[in-house]
Design an enzyme around this catalytic site. Structure first.
Site, PDB file in Angstrom:
ATOM      1  N   ALA A 251       0.743  -1.325  -0.140  1.00 21.44           N
ATOM      2  CA  ALA A 251       0.132   0.024   0.007  1.00 21.44           C
ATOM      3  C   ALA A 251       0.739   1.351  -0.065  1.00 21.44           C
ATOM      4  CB  ALA A 251      -1.083   0.040   1.072  1.00 21.44           C
ATOM      5  N   ALA A 252       2.104   1.130  -0.332  1.00 22.15           N
ATOM      6  CA  ALA A 252       3.045   2.389  -0.413  1.00 22.15           C
ATOM      7  C   ALA A 252       2.468   3.306  -1.391  1.00 22.15           C
ATOM      8  CB  ALA A 252       4.450   2.219  -0.507  1.00 22.15           C
ATOM      9  N   GLY A 253       2.203   2.521  -2.629  1.00 23.29           N
ATOM     10  CA  GLY A 253       1.635   3.355  -3.843  1.00 23.29           C
ATOM     11  C   GLY A 253       0.418   3.833  -3.473  1.00 23.29           C
ATOM     12  N   ASP A 254      -0.602   3.203  -3.114  1.00 31.21           N
ATOM     13  CA  ASP A 254      -1.966   3.634  -2.503  1.00 31.21           C
ATOM     14  C   ASP A 254      -1.908   4.815  -1.910  1.00 31.21           C
ATOM     15  OD1 ASP A 254      -2.933   1.558  -4.369  1.00 31.21           O
ATOM     16  OD2 ASP A 254      -3.289   0.132  -2.756  1.00 31.21           O
TER      17      ASP A 254
HETATM   18  P1  ADP Z   1       3.897   0.448  -5.222  1.00 24.66           P
HETATM   19  O1  ADP Z   1       3.585   0.366  -3.537  1.00 24.66           O
HETATM   20  O2  ADP Z   1       2.827   0.725  -6.110  1.00 24.66           O
HETATM   21  O3  ADP Z   1       4.787  -0.595  -5.698  1.00 24.66           O
HETATM   22  P2  ADP Z   1       6.216   2.147  -4.814  1.00 24.66           P
HETATM   23  O4  ADP Z   1       7.097   1.039  -4.281  1.00 24.66           O
HETATM   24  O5  ADP Z   1       6.855   2.767  -6.057  1.00 24.66           O
HETATM   25  O6  ADP Z   1       4.950   1.868  -5.178  1.00 24.66           O
HETATM   26  O7  ADP Z   1       6.078   3.297  -3.874  1.00 24.66           O
HETATM   27  C1  ADP Z   1       5.536   4.410  -3.847  1.00 24.66           C
HETATM   28  C2  ADP Z   1       6.109   5.623  -2.961  1.00 24.66           C
HETATM   29  O8  ADP Z   1       6.149   5.094  -1.607  1.00 24.66           O
HETATM   30  C3  ADP Z   1       7.437   5.896  -3.190  1.00 24.66           C
HETATM   31  O9  ADP Z   1       7.289   6.749  -4.260  1.00 24.66           O
HETATM   32  C4  ADP Z   1       8.015   6.601  -1.951  1.00 24.66           C
HETATM   33  O10 ADP Z   1       7.641   7.841  -1.879  1.00 24.66           O
HETATM   34  C5  ADP Z   1       7.397   5.538  -1.027  1.00 24.66           C
HETATM   35  N1  ADP Z   1       8.064   4.510  -0.450  1.00 24.66           N
HETATM   36  C6  ADP Z   1       7.874   3.133  -1.121  1.00 24.66           C
HETATM   37  N2  ADP Z   1       8.984   2.469  -0.651  1.00 24.66           N
HETATM   38  C7  ADP Z   1       9.537   3.402   0.214  1.00 24.66           C
HETATM   39  C8  ADP Z   1      10.763   3.043   1.124  1.00 24.66           C
HETATM   40  N3  ADP Z   1      11.389   1.666   1.422  1.00 24.66           N
HETATM   41  N4  ADP Z   1      11.228   4.003   1.873  1.00 24.66           N
HETATM   42  C9  ADP Z   1      10.813   5.279   1.816  1.00 24.66           C
HETATM   43  N5  ADP Z   1       9.688   5.527   1.067  1.00 24.66           N
HETATM   44  C10 ADP Z   1       9.173   4.574   0.288  1.00 24.66           C
END
Ligand code: ADP
Length: 303
Positions: A251-254
């Site tokens: 859910a980082a992307g969400d």
């Molecule tokens: P998804 O969850 O769709 O795969 P990402 O992995 O690209 O998307 O993560 C979305 C956003 O969340 C990134 O642009 C960043 O801002 C944040 N993020 C993801 N992983 C990390 C991490 N390990 N440390 C810090 N921020 C993170």
């Protein structure tokens, strides 16, 4: 309630089973735990936008089962307007059957269920919500004709239209691009959309250039711990992610998309909205789970 962010998308119940290892075909295995967790990219992004300060309405469809009631209930508990979350007869709610082993490897089967019943006519019934919106957010866990309809209506109404193209297997219909203000893929989605490898800043730049050439207004490629790259016809800018100890990036992307949309809807600039979305997403990766890991506005701190 005046809905500033309208999310048109999926609601899924995640059925999460944990076992020492994944079963082989035909094998029955004793597992360790089972949980049901509300999810779906649409619902997750709606929850993120609501926790991060926006008035949010959800347009979606669940089945006429207990999961459907729980999914609506979870959104209502966040103060999200669910009048446009319809209940379809004779179909299950969307579910994701997730099996996780001791090494955190997983297999997932997704059943669209009610999400597959979200058709353009359903969205049309709630045109008033689109008219009231500042920002309209779509993903791709609902039928493509519905996504196309929402993008087109959003553009015609002069709204800020965000497409998080997830999940995606190949290029988008080229006529969609002119209706999208912000296309927000992650690395693997950017790669699927363009056929180019994407794993660092130069390759993300090349993929974004390709998408801009196809007609996308602005592209934000999220790059996990490497942050996000904003590309438009005028140039590009890299936004590094805050450095945190990540425990679960679900859910980082969400969280990023919901936070970005919430900040734009509150009149923040696109640069401020990206920084804000990234701060929220960085907090989410320090905690386990999808919706439970999404922070509140107070945690992210006002912009
Ligand atoms: P998804 O969850 O769709 O795969 P990402 O992995 O690209 O998307 O993560 C979305 C956003 O969340 C990134 O642009 C960043 O801002 C944040 N993020 C993801 N992983 C990390 C991490 N390990 N440390 C810090 N921020 C993170």
């Amino acid at each position: 309630m005046h809905a500033k962010v309208v999310v048109v998308g999926s609601l899924n119940m995640d059925l999460v089973t944990r076992a020492e290892r994944l079963p082989r075909a035909g094998e029955t295995l004793a597992g360790e735990s089972f949980e049901t967790v509300p999810g779906g990219k649409g619902a997750n992004q709606a929850v993120a936008a609501a926790r991060l300060g926006a008035s949010v309405a959800m347009v979606g469809c669940v089945g006429d089962d207990a999961y459907g009631q729980q999914l609506r209930g979870a959104l209502l508990a966040e103060g999200i307007d669910c009048l446009a979350v319809e209940v379809a007869a004779g179909v299950s709610s969307g579910v994701a059957l997730i099996m996780v082993d001791a090494a955190s490897q997983n297999t997932i089967v997704v059943i669209a269920g009610g999400n597959g019943r979200l058709l353009p006519a359903s969205v049309q019934r709630f045109e008033a919500l689109l008219r009231d919106a500042e920002v309209i957010v779509c993903q791709m866990e609902v039928p493509p004709q519905t996504v196309e309809y929402v993008l087109g209506r959003g553009r015609a109404l002069g709204k800020t239209v965000i497409l998080n193209p997830a999940p995606v297997k190949g290029p988008l219909p080229v006529e969609w691009f002119a209706t999208i203000d912000y296309l927000i893929p992650n690395e693997s989605e950017a790669s699927a959309l363009t056929g180019l490898p994407v794993d660092d800043l130069p390759s993300a730049q090349a993929a974004a250039d390709h998408l801009i050439a196809l007609g996308a207004g602005k592209v934000i490629i999220t790059l996990g711990a490497q942050g996000a790259l904003l590309v438009s016809g005028e140039g590009s800018e890299h936004f590094p992610a805050p450095v945190v100890a990540a425990v679960d990036t679900t859910a980082a992307g969400d969280t990023f998309v919901g936070g970005f949309a919430a900040a734009l809807a509150q009149g923040r600039s696109e640069r401020e909205a990206i920084v804000f979305g990234q701060r929220a997403a960085a907090i989410s990766v320090t905690r386990p789970g999808a919706q439970p890991s999404i922070p509140s506005l107070a945690e992210v701190g006002n912009l």
